[in-house]
Enzyme design. Structure first.
Site, PDB file in Angstrom:
ATOM      1  N   PHE A  21      23.860  27.977  19.026  1.00 14.05           N
ATOM      2  CA  PHE A  21      23.897  26.708  18.334  1.00 14.05           C
ATOM      3  C   PHE A  21      23.063  25.267  18.578  1.00 14.05           C
ATOM      4  O   PHE A  21      23.176  24.209  19.059  1.00 14.05           O
ATOM      5  CB  PHE A  21      25.197  26.430  18.852  1.00 14.05           C
ATOM      6  N   ARG A  80      19.127  23.814  16.845  1.00 16.25           N
ATOM      7  CA  ARG A  80      18.771  23.009  15.670  1.00 16.25           C
ATOM      8  C   ARG A  80      18.829  23.568  14.485  1.00 16.25           C
ATOM      9  O   ARG A  80      19.880  23.712  13.894  1.00 16.25           O
ATOM     10  CB  ARG A  80      16.818  22.543  15.661  1.00 16.25           C
ATOM     11  N   ILE A  81      18.659  25.331  14.452  1.00 18.30           N
ATOM     12  CA  ILE A  81      18.818  26.036  12.964  1.00 18.30           C
ATOM     13  C   ILE A  81      20.202  25.982  12.646  1.00 18.30           C
ATOM     14  O   ILE A  81      20.751  25.707  12.121  1.00 18.30           O
ATOM     15  CB  ILE A  81      18.003  26.915  13.449  1.00 18.30           C
ATOM     16  N   ARG A 126      15.003  36.663  15.426  1.00 16.47           N
ATOM     17  CA  ARG A 126      13.905  37.981  15.046  1.00 16.47           C
ATOM     18  C   ARG A 126      14.487  39.370  15.483  1.00 16.47           C
ATOM     19  O   ARG A 126      15.977  39.277  15.884  1.00 16.47           O
ATOM     20  CB  ARG A 126      13.670  37.280  16.704  1.00 16.47           C
ATOM     21  N   GLU A 172       8.753  44.689  12.039  1.00 18.92           N
ATOM     22  CA  GLU A 172       8.420  44.738  12.425  1.00 18.92           C
ATOM     23  C   GLU A 172       6.972  44.963  11.100  1.00 18.92           C
ATOM     24  O   GLU A 172       5.919  45.192  12.591  1.00 18.92           O
ATOM     25  CB  GLU A 172       7.829  43.166  11.761  1.00 18.92           C
ATOM     26  N   HIS A 215      10.684  38.622   6.073  1.00 21.10           N
ATOM     27  CA  HIS A 215       9.922  37.587   6.973  1.00 21.10           C
ATOM     28  C   HIS A 215       9.525  36.125   6.521  1.00 21.10           C
ATOM     29  O   HIS A 215       8.237  35.744   6.665  1.00 21.10           O
ATOM     30  CB  HIS A 215       9.276  37.506   8.313  1.00 21.10           C
ATOM     31  N   ILE A 216      10.869  34.911   5.599  1.00 27.18           N
ATOM     32  CA  ILE A 216      10.349  34.177   5.270  1.00 27.18           C
ATOM     33  C   ILE A 216      10.669  32.542   5.610  1.00 27.18           C
ATOM     34  O   ILE A 216      10.764  31.958   4.624  1.00 27.18           O
ATOM     35  CB  ILE A 216       9.788  33.963   2.826  1.00 27.18           C
TER      36      ILE A 216
END
Ligand code: GLV
Ligand code: GLV
Length: 326
Positions: free
Chosen positions: A155, A157-158, A238, A267, A285-286
């Site tokens: 929890f 910023r994102i 990730r 990846e 991964h955009i």
């Protein structure tokens, strides 16, 4: 006075390159692909600063190839690609690009939530394949997102920006984090839960923690077993936070309803079987990939480089304990 030297491991947007070219002698890896280990080792030699990407593994050996390195500026918010402890030991500042990609990443997490629950990618493929023969009462039924329970793991910023969007969908919001944040949580009506409880109660689980030893394979077979059969898992953090092989099994066996992924454990490779699953939406991964945000990230990464070279504290340093002075 000669200009300081900066090594840039791969071309980033102009907003950052311009700043560097004004004040530095720039060595840019000429290939638009991930730099090889040999290129990184050779490239960093004789430079004052390094601007690198999340796809570059920067460890002690790379740092020791250049004892005069004054900063490692990562063009990403996540910095698990850099051995920060090794950098700190050597007194090298490391910086990231936080803040500017928060809303952009939250938007993409929501893209995955909607696309997964409403089967948007399956529907697109179906339509293009000429299979759409007219409206059908049973065609591509998904699940509602509004009024459901959203479980946010991490929890920061994102995670909070994802919660803010969820309030517009009248969702019940649960969050799990190392820290309880009652004041922030109250803004979104979010309720703190331990991870196991969140996994059991949430209809959609979205991951926004960083990758470290404590979050490696945070979600694996045991955790899939706790989720609702109707649940969706969304990962824009990730890849290694999820045991991807266990995820493929959970999706194949309908232990959960679906997954929306922007990141992968190894990846750019995908776990065997993942690409064949219709109940997974897979993006390359955009999450931060908008013109505006990538420009802002480039500027911040360059500003960190310039600060360190001019003896100022890099504005978004992640190991401030190495910085002595102002
Ligand atoms: C992207 O994944 C980032 O960490 O910026
Ligand atoms: C990213 O900016 C985060 O800390 O969530």
């Amino acid at each position: 006075m000669s200009k300081p030297k900066v090594y840039v491991t791969r071309l980033i947007p102009d907003d950052g390159m311009k700043l560097l070219y004004e004040k530095c002698e720039v060595t840019l890896n000429p290939h638009d692909r991930v730099a090889t280990r040999e290129e990184l080792l050779a490239g960093v030699k004789g430079q004052d600063a390094m601007l690198c990407l999340l796809t570059d593994k920067i460890d002690a050996e790379i740092m020791d190839a250049n004892p005069n390195l004054k900063i490692i500026a990562n063009y990403a918010v996540g910095y698990n690609n850099i051995d920060v402890a090794a950098a700190t030991q050597r007194g090298i500042p490391v910086s990231n690009t936080p803040g500017v990609l928060t809303d952009t990443t939250a938007d993409l997490a929501w893209t995955l939530i909607m696309a997964t629950a409403r089967r948007a990618v399956e529907g697109d493929k179906f339509t293009r394949a000429g299979k759409f023969k007219g409206w059908g009462p049973m065609l591509l039924l998904g699940q509602d997102v509004h009024h459901k329970t959203l479980g946010i793991v991490g929890f920061g910023r994102i995670g909070q920006a994802v919660a803010k969007r969820a309030t517009g969908f009248d969702m019940k919001i649960l969050y799990y984090d190392k820290f309880k944040m009652p004041e922030v949580a109250a803004k979104f009506g979010a309720e703190y839960c331990e991870l196991d409880e969140l996994l059991q109660r949430a209809d959609i689980i979205t991951l926004h923690c960083d990758l470290n030893e404590s979050t490696f394979h945070l979600i694996g077979e045991r955790e899939f077993g706790m989720m609702k059969k109707t649940a969706y898992l969304i990962n824009t953090s990730r890849g290694p936070v999820v045991d991807e092989k266990a995820l493929v099994k959970a999706l194949q066996n309908n232990m959960i309803a679906g997954a929306g992924l922007d990141v992968y454990e190894d990846e750019p490779a995908l776990a065997p079987g993942l690409a064949e699953l219709d109940n997974a939406v897979l993006l390359p991964h955009i999450a931060s990939a908008t013109r505006e945000t990538r420009g802002a990230m480039a500027r911040i990464a360059a500003e960190n480089v310039l600060a360190a070279l001019e003896g100022r504290k890099p504005p978004t340093i992640v190991n401030p304990e190495v910085w002595k002075g102002n």
